[in-house]
Design a protein around this motif. Sequence first.
Motif, short mmCIF file in Angstrom:
data_model
loop_
_atom_site.label_atom_id
_atom_site.label_comp_id
_atom_site.label_asym_id
_atom_site.label_seq_id
_atom_site.Cartn_x
_atom_site.Cartn_y
_atom_site.Cartn_z
N TYR A 124 1.09 -1.25 -0.04
CA TYR A 124 0.01 -0.05 -0.14
C TYR A 124 0.86 1.21 0.21
O TYR A 124 0.54 2.35 -0.67
N SER B 280 -6.81 -1.78 7.08
CA SER B 280 -5.44 -1.39 6.97
C SER B 280 -5.17 -0.23 7.80
O SER B 280 -5.48 0.84 7.28
N ARG C 73 -10.50 -2.13 1.26
CA ARG C 73 -9.17 -2.66 2.11
C ARG C 73 -8.97 -1.67 3.16
O ARG C 73 -8.17 -1.77 4.16
#
Length: 209
Positions: free
Chosen positions: A73, A129, A125
């Motif tokens: 990420y 996260s 997500r």
Amino acid sequence: MADMTAQPGKEAEEKKIDGRLNRSVKTKAAIAAAFLDMVDEGILSPTSEEVAKRAGVGHRTVFRHFEDMESLYVMIHEEIHRLVWPLIQEIPVSTPLEERIKLLVQQRTRVYKRISPFRKALFARYWSSPVLQKMTKEDEKLSRTLLLNILPEAKALTKSGVETLDALLSFDTWLRMRELQQLSETQTRNVLTEAVSGILLPGGKGKSR
């Protein structure tokens, strides 16, 4: 003498470790780039098999790196910034307020159009996260700073006025207008320009503290 023979072996081992680390970084970068390319093409939830094929690596390799999504990420976030920064041009404060409002809205809508597929792909997500949550909040703070730099008149608004302005010029508002309200790009720009002008231009709301 033992120390002299041990040193070359140590250096060789360190080089080997550095080589593995470099390969790992390059592989992860290739995976991140493949993910971004596919999302940019409209594939918002690419599978690890699809990413592996695009990145030119084995499926097990992708799966192993996907185990550490947080670091991926970070790479994806950095790449998105690289794509976006050329779209963020300086808007001098000396420019008349009405024109600055129009230019800022145009700039935001260009940026949001560019990042839209990535934000959509990462949205699901986001909630699991910590890294995505942290980076998104940092981006929002940066966005607000840029807003106040371009439109310093907003600093004279009430707190509610500033928060309203920040919300109007957010990605979420833009996405709602485009996706849910199904407004065209031109209609979206016009609505946002009119709304921001209503807050900041003489006679608009939000002036009193």
